[in-house]
Design an enzyme around this catalytic site. Structure first.
Site, PDB file in Angstrom:
ATOM      1  N   LYS A  68      -8.945  13.751   5.407  1.00 18.15           N
ATOM      2  CA  LYS A  68      -8.021  12.289   5.581  1.00 18.15           C
ATOM      3  C   LYS A  68      -6.731  12.421   6.572  1.00 18.15           C
ATOM      4  O   LYS A  68      -7.052  13.738   7.071  1.00 18.15           O
ATOM      5  CB  LYS A  68      -7.177  12.269   3.787  1.00 18.15           C
ATOM      6  N   ARG A  69      -5.986  11.428   6.439  1.00 26.51           N
ATOM      7  CA  ARG A  69      -4.915  12.046   7.407  1.00 26.51           C
ATOM      8  C   ARG A  69      -3.973  12.600   7.303  1.00 26.51           C
ATOM      9  O   ARG A  69      -3.745  13.032   5.856  1.00 26.51           O
ATOM     10  CB  ARG A  69      -4.386  10.297   7.552  1.00 26.51           C
ATOM     11  N   LYS A  96       0.644  14.575   1.582  1.00 29.06           N
ATOM     12  CA  LYS A  96      -0.302  14.784   1.230  1.00 29.06           C
ATOM     13  C   LYS A  96      -0.894  16.095   1.770  1.00 29.06           C
ATOM     14  O   LYS A  96      -2.139  16.492   0.931  1.00 29.06           O
ATOM     15  CB  LYS A  96      -1.813  13.911   2.479  1.00 29.06           C
ATOM     16  N   HIS A 136       0.949  -1.356   0.336  1.00 31.49           N
ATOM     17  CA  HIS A 136       0.053   0.433  -0.008  1.00 31.49           C
ATOM     18  C   HIS A 136       0.982   1.476  -0.022  1.00 31.49           C
ATOM     19  O   HIS A 136       0.295   2.305   0.461  1.00 31.49           O
ATOM     20  CB  HIS A 136      -1.333  -0.277   1.190  1.00 31.49           C
ATOM     21  N   LYS A 146     -14.902   8.406  -3.517  1.00 31.25           N
ATOM     22  CA  LYS A 146     -16.217   8.326  -2.619  1.00 31.25           C
ATOM     23  C   LYS A 146     -16.598   9.891  -3.087  1.00 31.25           C
ATOM     24  O   LYS A 146     -17.459   9.930  -3.089  1.00 31.25           O
ATOM     25  CB  LYS A 146     -15.897   8.362  -1.077  1.00 31.25           C
ATOM     26  N   THR A 196      -8.483   6.671  -1.808  1.00 31.36           N
ATOM     27  CA  THR A 196     -10.256   6.337  -1.278  1.00 31.36           C
ATOM     28  C   THR A 196     -11.116   6.991  -1.427  1.00 31.36           C
ATOM     29  O   THR A 196     -11.802   7.267  -1.698  1.00 31.36           O
ATOM     30  CB  THR A 196      -9.593   4.588  -0.985  1.00 31.36           C
TER      31      THR A 196
HETATM   32  C1  F58 Z   1      -2.722   3.472   2.827  1.00 33.25           C
HETATM   33  N1  F58 Z   1      -2.280   3.308   2.967  1.00 33.25           N
HETATM   34  C2  F58 Z   1      -1.961   4.617   1.465  1.00 33.25           C
HETATM   35  N2  F58 Z   1      -2.023   2.461   5.497  1.00 33.25           N
HETATM   36  O1  F58 Z   1      -1.873   5.568   1.660  1.00 33.25           O
HETATM   37  C3  F58 Z   1      -3.302   4.791   0.402  1.00 33.25           C
HETATM   38  O2  F58 Z   1      -2.968   5.676  -0.587  1.00 33.25           O
HETATM   39  C4  F58 Z   1      -4.364   3.688  -0.445  1.00 33.25           C
HETATM   40  O3  F58 Z   1      -5.064   4.005  -0.773  1.00 33.25           O
HETATM   41  C5  F58 Z   1      -4.540   2.911   0.558  1.00 33.25           C
HETATM   42  O4  F58 Z   1      -3.795   2.484   1.926  1.00 33.25           O
HETATM   43  C6  F58 Z   1      -5.911   1.691   0.982  1.00 33.25           C
HETATM   44  O5  F58 Z   1      -5.060   0.912  -0.086  1.00 33.25           O
HETATM   45  C7  F58 Z   1      -2.275   3.455   5.124  1.00 33.25           C
HETATM   46  O6  F58 Z   1      -3.536   3.648   5.113  1.00 33.25           O
HETATM   47  C8  F58 Z   1      -1.326   3.315   6.911  1.00 33.25           C
HETATM   48  O7  F58 Z   1      -2.984   3.373   7.543  1.00 33.25           O
HETATM   49  C9  F58 Z   1      -0.480   2.058   7.261  1.00 33.25           C
HETATM   50  C10 F58 Z   1      -1.320   1.341   8.581  1.00 33.25           C
HETATM   51  C11 F58 Z   1      -0.160   0.680   9.845  1.00 33.25           C
HETATM   52  C12 F58 Z   1       1.640   1.731   9.511  1.00 33.25           C
HETATM   53  C13 F58 Z   1       2.198   2.226   8.254  1.00 33.25           C
HETATM   54  C14 F58 Z   1       0.612   2.762   7.412  1.00 33.25           C
END
Ligand code: F58
Length: 808
Positions: free
Chosen positions: A545-546, A551, A357, A657, A653
């Site tokens: 978003k986070r 970002k 990811h 939405k 994502t």
């Molecule tokens: C997200 N990753 C990507 N990681 O940033 C985003 O682009 C993508 O759409 C999404 O995954 C789904 O594929 C993400 O959310 C985390 O939150 C991890 C949590 C645990 C530690 C490392 C990051």
């Protein structure tokens, strides 16, 4: 199954309230009504759930297990009702009983067992699997504390624990009979048996009981109910006896406490990795319990030898976090099932598929050898052997890659590299959007791609249109149904029929009307939450978003400060009023991200009360962004900010939405924005900024100098100086770190470089907005093409290319 009418629902809820609480419905609280409704839903679900399980068993179905440290499921009441075909009926029943449906639904805790996109994707996938009748289940952890609750105090983020289980969670079922023991630490002893094989004994281990809680995953109007199994950590023995040695008693209590810590809380890091021992324990706890459970069920239901495991089971690992499942399966096959290495490896490498990811190096997991060796001695031995054999294989069979061994080895620089382990042992490795997969193949995982080209594939993410359109935006849903019927509900790509109406003024006006009503609802919510009045005729421009540097919420704020400065110079500027809406949590230890939150709030506190910008600019930071808040905001958005530094956002994502709800994307050519662009064309979104190749080129060869832009562009200099001289802030050092990061660390995410194109893209967007029909047409074209981004499409691709499972 008989669908319940509003009358049925009322009758059953009434009976529940009368018998359980000994109350008349009129006297019941929202909370009591919520539990009554959930009980009625569960009553409907139970037989379907049992039947689905029996069906999988009797048909000896091949099943997929989605292994994930995160499932960001949010509230389930509405989506459960929707999928059972009873949401409208429930709304009516509640109203007739004298309750506001929303007040009843919000009794449910928002289950935040995830950080962001990765966890929410897992939840959408479960919904699609069940809705498409696929035998697919989730395994995760039942964290007692989910992602922290965010409060904004004097503009700063403050974190509070999210004890979401304080009230009973009506959807879970504790399944003690499925509990199993997970072992840590200890000593590994090997004995040679008479036949020459090795017997492994893992002794003096710390034992933890993993107890599953099952949550039903209800398919859309199809009678399939799959399972999300969440593990909770408990002491193996019952309560200690405190009549004897007190020291021992307290030691035992301490030990129990440390066990409960295992499923205690979700790590709040998004897109960054923290090598903490407790997190490694959590990962092994999840995978050991899950793999043991899969094998147990496999044996019980299929009565086959473990050699047949890969015919019946496929495991998708959601990023590397559950990748210890690979050595765990090897361990069980060898140490418990008595298979030899080669046989066990052959089986294991036919079972696992890995999804990546991120390309951010700071998010790639590695564990110190010493930590893993101590905590998981047997697992470490197995990884070491996998590594040994893998490196030997390169040395002898890929001579051309000998000099790359340090980059390829699973164990190198005193660390265990989890992504390398996952690639070596999986038969499929996928990225989550085209551009992301290409970057993996050409850069991050280039060497592995050259070794195993056939393993790499793309699966562009998706979102469940049931929750993210039908549930959150009932007005838009019924308008679409009035115009093109409801075939798209089961086949979301059919939304494309909307294109026929792109020149129909009457239809476009109806879409505008729905958007306005949703904006009004959000404006009311904002007023009720924050006491701030926003103009429902202004452009609702949203970034939720986070919070992360890549970002680029900062770019958004710089644009707002720029507009503010313009208005201060010329208060009569002809400008369409804007409302900028933010929602974002920063990882508690991420200093710069927290500074940005403070900056947004500081800018808001100035802009929102300045008479020169009155009626033109509003900045809203909604606290505690989570799934439920996203559900409120997205239907009302007009501009969707997707402005990551190109190459950094694997997919995104949220972008999908928003598109599905008719917002226009303001975005860089990054992640799935590129695929939105491929569908709607540049004329139906606002694309700006550096392309991924340019960014990667700068990283590789240099040549970017943020200070040059600061020197040349008065607008940029003004903004940065405002940050540095205390104009925004209570003291002049308030935002110095942001200032230094840009000018002294050369703006690592190219905020200044993309500033001008971003301003221009916004100016263009504003000019389009003045032409209401044109805007609505663009919006309709986006909705029409959004069917591609249903997670049903994504899941079907996983099924066809990776999982090879059949619908039942
Ligand atoms: C997200 N990753 C990507 N990681 O940033 C985003 O682009 C993508 O759409 C999404 O995954 C789904 O594929 C993400 O959310 C985390 O939150 C991890 C949590 C645990 C530690 C490392 C990051």
């Amino acid at each position: 199954m008989k669908r319940l009418t509003a009358e049925d629902l009322k009758a059953r809820m009434t009976t529940y309230i009368n018998t359980t609480y000994r109350l008349d419905v009129k006297e019941a609280t929202e909370e009591e009504v919520f539990y009554a409704l959930a009980a009625v839903v569960n009553e409907q679900v139970k037989p379907l759930w049992d039947k689905t399980n029996e069906r999988y068993k009797s048909e000896q179905t091949r099943q997929v297990y989605y292994l994930s440290m995160e499932f960001l499921i949010g509230r389930l009441i509405e989506s459960n009702l929707l999928n059972l075909g009873m949401l409208k009926e429930a709304n009516q029943a509640l109203q007739e009983l004298g309750f506001q449906a929303e007040d009843v639904f919000t009794v449910e805790q928002d289950a935040a067992l995830g950080n962001g996109g990765l966890g929410r994707l897992a939840a959408c996938f479960l919904d699609s699997l069940a809705s498409l009748n696929y035998p697919g289940h989730g395994y995760g952890i039942r964290y007692r504390y989910g992602l922290f609750e965010q409060r904004i105090i004097h503009g700063n983020q403050v974190e509070l624990p999210d004890y979401w289980l304080k009230k009973p969670y009506p959807w879970e079922v504790r399944r003690e009979e499925e509990a199993c023991v997970v072992q840590f630490q200890g000593i590994v002893r090997m004995h040679q048996r008479r036949n020459g094989s090795l017997e492994i004994n893992h002794e003096h281990t710390d034992k933890v009981l993993a107890v599953p809680y099952d949550v039903p995953v209800i398919g859309y109007e199809n009678e399939t109910v799959n399972t999300l199994r969440l593990w909770s950590a408990e002491p193996v023995s019952g309560a200690p006896d405190n009549s004897g040695d007190q020291e021992e008693f307290y030691h035992h209590l301490d030990f129990e406490h440390s066990i409960e810590q295992l499923s205690g809380f979700l790590y709040p890091d998004d897109s960054s990795y923290e090598g903490k021992e407790l997190r490694l324990k959590q990962q092994y706890f999840l995978v050991s319990a899950s793999v043991q459970n899969m094998i147990k069920q496999f044996k019980k239901n299929y009565r086959l030898s473990s050699k047949h495991f890969p015919e019946k089971i496929v495991i998708q690992i959601n990023d590397t976090h559950p990748s210890l499942s690979i050595p765990e399966l090897m361990r069980i096959l060898m140490d418990e099932e008595d298979l030899g290495w080669d046989e066990a490896w052959e089986i294991t490498t036919r079972v696992f598929a890995y999804t990546n990811h991120t390309t951010l190096s700071e998010a790639l997991e590695t564990w110190p050898i010493a930590m893993m060796q101590k905590l998981l001695p047997r697992i470490y031995m197995i990884i070491d052997e996998i590594n040994e054999r893998f490196c030997q294989g390169i040395w002898f069979d890929h001579k051309e890659k000998r000099d790359k061994i340090p980059e390829l080895a699973i164990i190198a620089d005193e660390q265990v590299h989890m992504a390398r382990l996952a690639i070596v042992a999986s038969f499929s490795v996928n990225g989550v959007a085209n551009i992301h997969t290409e970057i993996l193949k050409k850069k991050e995982m280039k060497e592995f791609h050259e070794l195993y080209p056939e393993r790499f594939n793309n699966k562009t993410n998706g979102i469940t249109h049931r929750r993210w359109l039908m549930q959150v935006n009932p007005k838009l849903t019924s308008l679409i149904q009035d115009i093109i019927g409801d075939q798209w509900v089961k086949r979301p790509k059919q939304l494309i029929s909307l294109l026929r109406f792109q020149h129909d003024k009457d239809v476009l006006e109806q879409f505008a009307k729905v958007k306005n009503e949703n904006k009004l609802a959000l404006a009311n919510f904002i007023h009720q939450q924050m006491g701030i009045t926003v103009d429902d005729q202004s452009i609702f421009d949203v970034q939720i978003k986070r919070l992360h540097e890549y970002k680029r919420q900062l770019l958004n704020v710089f644009h707002i400060i720029y507009l503010y400065n313009e208005l201060k110079e010329n208060p009569n500027l002809d400008m369409t009023p804007r409302t900028f809406i933010f929602g974002a949590k920063a990882a508690p230890s991420y200093h710069l991200a927290k500074e940005v939150i403070k900056l947004i709030n500081t800018v808001a506190s100035i802009v929102n009360y300045d008479k020169d910008t009155k009626g033109k600019l509003k900045v809203i930071f909604l606290e505690n962004y989570n799934v439920s808040l996203a559900e409120k905001i997205i239907p009302a958005a007009e501009i969707s900010e997707q402005i990551s530094t190109a190459s950094k956002e694997a997919s995104g994502t949220g972008n999908m939405k928003f598109m599905m709800n008719g917002a226009l994307t303001m975005g860089t050519m990054d992640g799935a924005n590129v695929e939105i662009y491929d569908l709607v064309g540049e004329e139906n979104m606002f694309i700006f900024g550096l392309r991924a190749e340019e960014v990667l080129d700068y990283y590789q060869h240099g040549g970017y100098h943020a200070r040059d832009i600061y020197n040349k562009d008065d607008r940029v200099r003004r903004i940065l100086d405002q940050l540095n001289n205390g104009e925004f802030g209570t003291h002049d050092i308030e935002f110095k770190d942001i200032y230094y990061n840009i000018l002294y660390h050369n703006d690592p995410y190219f905020v200044l470089k993309d500033f001008e194109p971003y301003i221009e893209a916004h100016e263009y967007a504003e000019s389009v907005y003045r032409d209401k029909m044109k805007w609505q047409r663009m919006s309709l074209i986006n909705i029409a093409h959004s069917g591609k981004f249903s997670s049903d499409r994504t899941i079907q691709e996983y099924v066809n290319d990776i999982w090879k499972i059949n619908p039942t």
